[in-house]
Design an enzyme around this catalytic site. Structure first.
Site, PDB file in Angstrom:
ATOM      1  N   GLY A 157      10.044  14.313 -11.788  1.00  0.00           N
ATOM      2  CA  GLY A 157       9.953  15.241 -10.663  1.00  0.00           C
ATOM      3  C   GLY A 157      11.285  15.419  -9.971  1.00  0.00           C
ATOM      4  N   LEU A 194       0.825  -1.217   0.000  1.00  0.00           N
ATOM      5  CA  LEU A 194       0.000   0.000   0.000  1.00  0.00           C
ATOM      6  C   LEU A 194       0.857   1.264   0.000  1.00  0.00           C
ATOM      7  CD1 LEU A 194      -0.130   0.999   3.196  1.00  0.00           C
ATOM      8  CD2 LEU A 194      -1.905  -0.727   3.285  1.00  0.00           C
ATOM      9  N   LYS A 231       9.068  -8.115  -2.536  1.00  0.00           N
ATOM     10  CA  LYS A 231       8.832  -6.771  -1.984  1.00  0.00           C
ATOM     11  C   LYS A 231       9.959  -5.815  -2.400  1.00  0.00           C
ATOM     12  CE  LYS A 231       7.495  -3.317   0.281  1.00  0.00           C
ATOM     13  NZ  LYS A 231       6.389  -2.671   0.844  1.00  0.00           N
ATOM     14  N   CYS A 253       9.776   4.446   2.104  1.00  0.00           N
ATOM     15  CA  CYS A 253      10.010   3.107   1.536  1.00  0.00           C
ATOM     16  C   CYS A 253      11.010   3.054   0.393  1.00  0.00           C
ATOM     17  CB  CYS A 253       8.685   2.506   1.080  1.00  0.00           C
ATOM     18  SG  CYS A 253       7.570   2.197   2.431  1.00  0.00           S
TER      19      CYS A 253
HETATM   20  C1  UDX Z   1       5.780   3.084  -2.027  1.00  0.00           C
HETATM   21  C2  UDX Z   1       5.214   2.002  -2.941  1.00  0.00           C
HETATM   22  O1  UDX Z   1       4.506   2.615  -4.017  1.00  0.00           O
HETATM   23  C3  UDX Z   1       4.309   1.076  -2.154  1.00  0.00           C
HETATM   24  O2  UDX Z   1       3.865   0.000  -2.986  1.00  0.00           O
HETATM   25  C4  UDX Z   1       5.082   0.493  -0.975  1.00  0.00           C
HETATM   26  O3  UDX Z   1       4.246  -0.339  -0.198  1.00  0.00           O
HETATM   27  C5  UDX Z   1       5.632   1.624  -0.121  1.00  0.00           C
HETATM   28  O4  UDX Z   1       6.438   2.495  -0.936  1.00  0.00           O
HETATM   29  P1  UDX Z   1       4.893   5.390  -0.999  1.00  0.00           P
HETATM   30  O5  UDX Z   1       6.161   5.491  -0.256  1.00  0.00           O
HETATM   31  O6  UDX Z   1       3.622   5.696  -0.299  1.00  0.00           O
HETATM   32  O7  UDX Z   1       4.695   3.911  -1.596  1.00  0.00           O
HETATM   33  O8  UDX Z   1       5.010   6.372  -2.229  1.00  0.00           O
HETATM   34  P2  UDX Z   1       4.871   6.307  -3.806  1.00  0.00           P
HETATM   35  O9  UDX Z   1       3.522   6.667  -4.219  1.00  0.00           O
HETATM   36  O10 UDX Z   1       5.431   5.045  -4.348  1.00  0.00           O
HETATM   37  O11 UDX Z   1       5.832   7.529  -4.198  1.00  0.00           O
HETATM   38  C6  UDX Z   1       7.220   7.474  -3.840  1.00  0.00           C
HETATM   39  C7  UDX Z   1       7.932   8.685  -4.366  1.00  0.00           C
HETATM   40  O12 UDX Z   1       8.039   8.640  -5.780  1.00  0.00           O
HETATM   41  C8  UDX Z   1       7.279  10.029  -4.047  1.00  0.00           C
HETATM   42  O13 UDX Z   1       8.283  10.955  -3.683  1.00  0.00           O
HETATM   43  C9  UDX Z   1       6.618  10.439  -5.358  1.00  0.00           C
HETATM   44  O14 UDX Z   1       6.480  11.826  -5.503  1.00  0.00           O
HETATM   45  C10 UDX Z   1       7.609   9.863  -6.356  1.00  0.00           C
HETATM   46  N1  UDX Z   1       7.008   9.582  -7.667  1.00  0.00           N
HETATM   47  C11 UDX Z   1       6.050   8.631  -7.795  1.00  0.00           C
HETATM   48  C12 UDX Z   1       7.459  10.284  -8.787  1.00  0.00           C
HETATM   49  O15 UDX Z   1       8.339  11.149  -8.692  1.00  0.00           O
HETATM   50  N2  UDX Z   1       6.910   9.990  -9.995  1.00  0.00           N
HETATM   51  C13 UDX Z   1       5.954   9.040 -10.162  1.00  0.00           C
HETATM   52  O16 UDX Z   1       5.511   8.843 -11.302  1.00  0.00           O
HETATM   53  C14 UDX Z   1       5.504   8.347  -9.023  1.00  0.00           C
END
Ligand code: UDX
Length: 447
Positions: free
Chosen positions: A265, A161, A215, A272
């Site tokens: 970005g 998640l 994972k 994570c």
């Molecule tokens: C992540 C994984 O998506 C999730 O499956 C796992 O369980 C925990 O780690 P999360 O840390 O909530 O989830 O964030 P996520 O939505 O994956 O975004 C991570 C980072 O990547 C953010 O800084 C976001 O801004 C960046 N990001 C994400 C981008 O720069 N571009 C994208 O297209 C997607």
């Protein structure tokens, strides 16, 4: 005992898991060693911002299906399933800090020592492959005097998640991975999850070590997509007339590539992806394999902040006495989490060079805990947009998309402003007073 569950660690994964199980009719003991956190939850206050979670926590507490406590003994003794959701943060050397999970494993062993019934330990915390068997299982065996696979079951069930959409992701997971090394553990966990989710959920059954690897690989692949598209954005910065979003859209329309996680970005942050990639790299090296690709993904991510700094020095010259407003300190929108946020890293680099003012709709209190009086905080967006030489958009909050050129001009009494848009949210036109630089969008800058 029936299907009672104990969830240890009420962070973002644990509290969402405990609440979800409780609202699906399972008696759940939610455990956390942080007394303040437990008191807050008892009063229906979720100790972090996660959309809709407070509503479900309240429902679970009211129905008395969720009981939150400090001490794990009662819960563990009275539960068939024990979920470990404690944090596995990154240590100084990039390795994974297993202190909490080791302690919890010992405590679980002590608690199940006299329990006559068969219980199953389900590990959800992200750990390096091999940890469930070599550390968690062995500690539990040692303090319980019991034998794994015979007296108690054990499995690794990774959590996928995302922050900001935790409730939705928990309710409708895209997959469930069950890692076990024996049939009894597998059947127990599978039956339990079937009761919660019903039939028809996409389940992958494998060994414990493969589930642990899944994972890591899952998060490494997401990081790969982000560093890949950030590389394309950096190339666009050097190729006049190009736009990373158009490239991403074209790539994403190929079903073999897929359109998610291709938004360029400032680099990925959060609790994570950075930690897991770093842990994965260390883990690969320990097996004797040098993970060249993973190291490159990490290096690209670390460089993104340097690229932002380069834009500032190229456009502003010296930063001394310049007022810089940073919009967004959370690592992404819809969260107040600033862990490993690139914005925080940028503030660290800028705060001794310029006057830094920050805004975030949810994460300002957390930001203040780090920077105290060394920077300014704007609780209104108008304040953040006023009296600045430079505005840097770091987080993709929806309200930043509404910012207009007129607002910036009015609030700065027509003083020239450099707008650096790392997420390409506002798409300004070129004017005499505003220099607009969007990462990866090179239609009229960098000539
Ligand atoms: C992540 C994984 O998506 C999730 O499956 C796992 O369980 C925990 O780690 P999360 O840390 O909530 O989830 O964030 P996520 O939505 O994956 O975004 C991570 C980072 O990547 C953010 O800084 C976001 O801004 C960046 N990001 C994400 C981008 O720069 N571009 C994208 O297209 C997607």
């Amino acid at each position: 005992m029936a299907n009672n569950a104990t969830v240890i660690g009420l962070g973002f994964v644990g509290l969402t898991t405990a609440t979800f199980f409780a609202n699906r009719g399972i008696k759940v003991y939610g455990i956390d060693s942080d007394i303040e956190r437990i008191e807050a939850i008892k009063e229906n206050r979720v100790p972090f911002f996660e959309p809709k979670l407070d509503h479900f926590v309240k429902k679970a507490l009211l129905s008395q299906m969720l009981i939150v406590k400090n001490d794990l003994y009662d819960g563990v003794k009275n539960s068939k399933f024990i979920f470990i959701c404690v944090g596995t943060p990154m240590a100084q050397d990039g390795k994974v800090d297993l202190t909490s999970i080791t302690k919890v494993s010992k405590d679980i062993g002590t608690a199940i020592n006299n329990v006559k019934k068969y219980q199953v330990i389900c590990v959800k915390s992200t750990v390096p492959p091999g940890t469930t068997e070599n550390t968690i299982l062995t500690k539990i065996e040692k303090t319980s005097g019991k034998r794994a696979y015979k007296d108690f079951g054990i499995g690794f069930i990774p959590e996928f998640l995302s922050e900001g959409s935790a409730v939705k992701d928990m309710t409708k997971p895209h997959k469930i991975v069950i890692g076990t090394n024996d049939t009894k553990s597998l059947l127990s966990i599978d039956n339990f999850l079937m009761k919660i989710y019903g039939m028809g959920i996409h389940t992958i059954k494998t060994s414990i070590i493969s589930a642990e690897l899944i994972k890591y690989a899952n998060n490494a692949f997401l990081a790969t997509k982000i560093s890949f598209i950030n590389t394309i954005a950096n190339i666009c910065n050097h190729l006049p007339g190009t736009d990373v979003d158009v490239v991403a859209k074209a790539l994403g329309s190929d079903p073999r590539i897929g359109n998610q996680f291709l938004v360029a970005g400032p680099g990925y942050g959060g609790s994570c992806l950075p930690k897991d990639l770093s842990g994965f790299i260390v883990c690969c090296k320990e097996t004797g394999y040098e993970p060249i690709l993973l190291k490159a993904i990490e290096a690209v991510n670390k460089d993104q902040v340097i690229i932002i700094m380069d834009i500032l020095s190229k456009r502003l010259g010296t930063l001394k006495d310049k007022s810089i407003s940073i919009l967004g300190t959370a690592f992404k929108k819809n969260t107040d989490d600033i862990r490993e946020s690139v914005s925080i890293n940028l503030i660290r680099k800028l705060k001794n060079l310029a006057n830094v003012n920050v805004h975030d709709p949810k994460a300002l209190d957390n930001t203040r805990k780090i920077f105290g009086h060394s920077i300014k905080y704007s609780y209104s967006l108008k304040d953040a947009l006023s009296d600045c030489d430079c505005l840097i958009i770091m987080t993709e909050w929806d309200e930043y998309k509404e910012i207009t050129q007129k607002q910036i001009l009015e609030n700065n009494k027509n003083r020239p402003v450099l707008v650096v848009d790392t997420r390409r949210l506002v798409n300004f036109k070129k004017t005499n007073k505003i220099v607009y630089v969007a990462l990866g969008k090179n239609t009229f800058v960098y000539k």
